[in-house]
Design a protein around this motif. Structure first.
Motif: not given
Length: 436
Positions: A392-409, A432-433
């Motif tokens: 199971a994954h923490k929502r805030s962690h996955v969101e932070a990884v997506c943003e750090s990876a460069g996803f615009a939205t 993520a886009y």
């Protein structure tokens, strides 16, 4: 008087059964025709005719023949058992269970019947029934190792952890070098939330096979670590075993609707279907069925070959790769896909810190990533391995990884992923886009 004289069909029936077992279906049919001409109302002929028809791919004919056999001999155990098994193989579980219970009552001492009834109960996911008949089997064959293993596993799956671990402990003490019992004990300890209790069994397994990736994974759990992902050898075995009935189990049994929901989302964004889609952990191809044929490439990735064989039957995928998610993303060229999906995959694939940046690299400009996760508490670690053996994954962690990876939205929607023991499994879907 010879057996042939008292039973004029015996020779034909024995020959036909051997021919069916050998795949010599044409000659088996000829042999059964001879038997039927000699005794037109012999239920055994129709029973074997049912097995022959199923082997030939004629499921309707198999049902007709087996139902005819049962109508001729309503209380004949073998005919009833074969009908029950066919019903179970065709996922008609309610009638399969009713028929299996009838034949078990008719032939309570028959171990072949017992094995068939237990198989039907497992296929139907009816653990209470399986446990009841396994206990009955142990009354008939006290101490039988195979029956005890099955019972211990079912007790664990039903949440009777103390009883399960007690049975596994006894099996390990009696057979200290039996890998199946050692693995069963380890898995039961993990399911009970006490992986450290399996240290001795893990040590014994590593003594038998030091380089085994699954045993090494269990060793890390037993010593309090959380590995970043499950080894492909473990997930492959799990899904190869359930490939045949996975679709019905997930959609009807667990009310799994993610493929339909995500498929609709993808088609709403790309109604012309002019896209390349990478379906990570494609399983039996449920997402592909929802998408249909594309004016592009639909590529499925799954480590379990039997799951891919089921997915291929839908005739919507262009090609498949038998690798795990992490290897697939790492080895895929950049900017190749408009859509990447991973539904109910990170519950086994685990680590996201490399997978999500790799997905961003693999996506074409303006591309879309859709991943699902089981939800971990926000106040805990970024990723936890649950007693059921899934991450199971923490929502805030996955969101932070997506943003750090460069996803615009990055859009995150909380949802019920499926049901388990009639209880909703909470999770979230990340869409993520990549910038155009």
């Amino acid at each position: 008087m010879s057996a042939t004289a008292t039973d004029p069909n015996l020779q034909h029936l024995t020959q036909a059964r051997e021919q069916i077992a050998q795949g010599d279906l044409k000659n088996a049919a000829l042999t059964l025709n001879k038997a039927n001409a000699q005794w037109p109302q012999d239920p055994r002929v129709f029973m074997l005719g049912g097995l022959l028809a199923e082997k030939s791919g004629n499921v309707k004919g198999a049902f007709e023949a087996l139902r005819k056999s049962v109508s001729l001999a309503p209380d004949w155990g073998p005919g009833l058992l074969e009908l029950a098994l066919l019903l179970a193989r065709q996922n008609q579980f309610q009638e399969a269970i009713e028929t299996a219970e009838k034949v078990a009552t008719l032939e309570p001492q028959n171990l072949q019947v017992l094995a068939g009834v237990i198989d039907i109960a497992h296929r139907a996911g009816h653990l209470d029934m399986a446990i009841r008949h396994l206990r009955r089997g142990l009354d008939l064959v006290p101490g039988d190792v195979a029956l005890r293993r099955l019972l211990a596993r079912d007790l664990s799956d039903q949440g009777q952890h103390e009883a399960s671990i007690s049975m596994w402990n006894a099996l390990v003490q009696e057979h200290p070098a039996d890998a199946q019992s050692l693995v069963g004990h380890v898995q039961a300890c993990i399911a009970a939330g006490n992986p450290t209790g399996a240290r001795d069994s893990v040590a014994a397994l590593l003594g038998l096979a030091p380089d085994d990736a699954v045993y090494q994974y269990y060793a890390r759990l037993a010593h309090g670590e959380t590995p970043g992902q499950q080894p492909a050898e473990l997930t492959r075995a799990i899904f190869d075993n359930m490939a045949e009935f996975y679709d019905l189990h997930m959609v009807r049994g667990l009310k799994y609707q993610l493929p339909k929901q995500v498929g609709d989302k993808i088609l709403a964004r790309h109604p012309d279907k002019k896209i390349n889609v990478l379906d990570l952990g494609c399983g039996t191809g449920l997402l592909g069925v929802c998408l249909g044929r594309l004016d592009g490439a639909l590529v499925g990735v799954d480590p379990a070959m039997k799951m891919i064989e089921q997915a291929a039957r839908h005739n919507v995928y262009d090609r498949f790769h038998t690798v795990n998610l992490h290897d697939a993303l790492r080895e895929t060229p950049a900017a190749l896909y408009q859509v990447i999906a991973a539904l109910d995959v990170f519950i086994y694939a685990g680590e996201v810190t490399q997978a999500i940046p790799n997905a961003h690299r693999v996506l074409a400009p303006g591309g879309m990533m859709v991943f699902s996760f089981e939800a971990a508490p926000e106040q805990g670690p970024d990723m936890v391995l649950q007693p059921v053996g899934r991450y199971a994954h923490k929502r805030s962690h996955v969101e932070a990884v997506c943003e750090s990876a460069g996803f615009a939205t990055v859009e995150i929607e909380e949802t019920v992923l499926r049901e388990e023991n009639h209880t909703p499994v909470p999770g979230f879907v990340v869409t993520a886009y990549k910038a155009a």
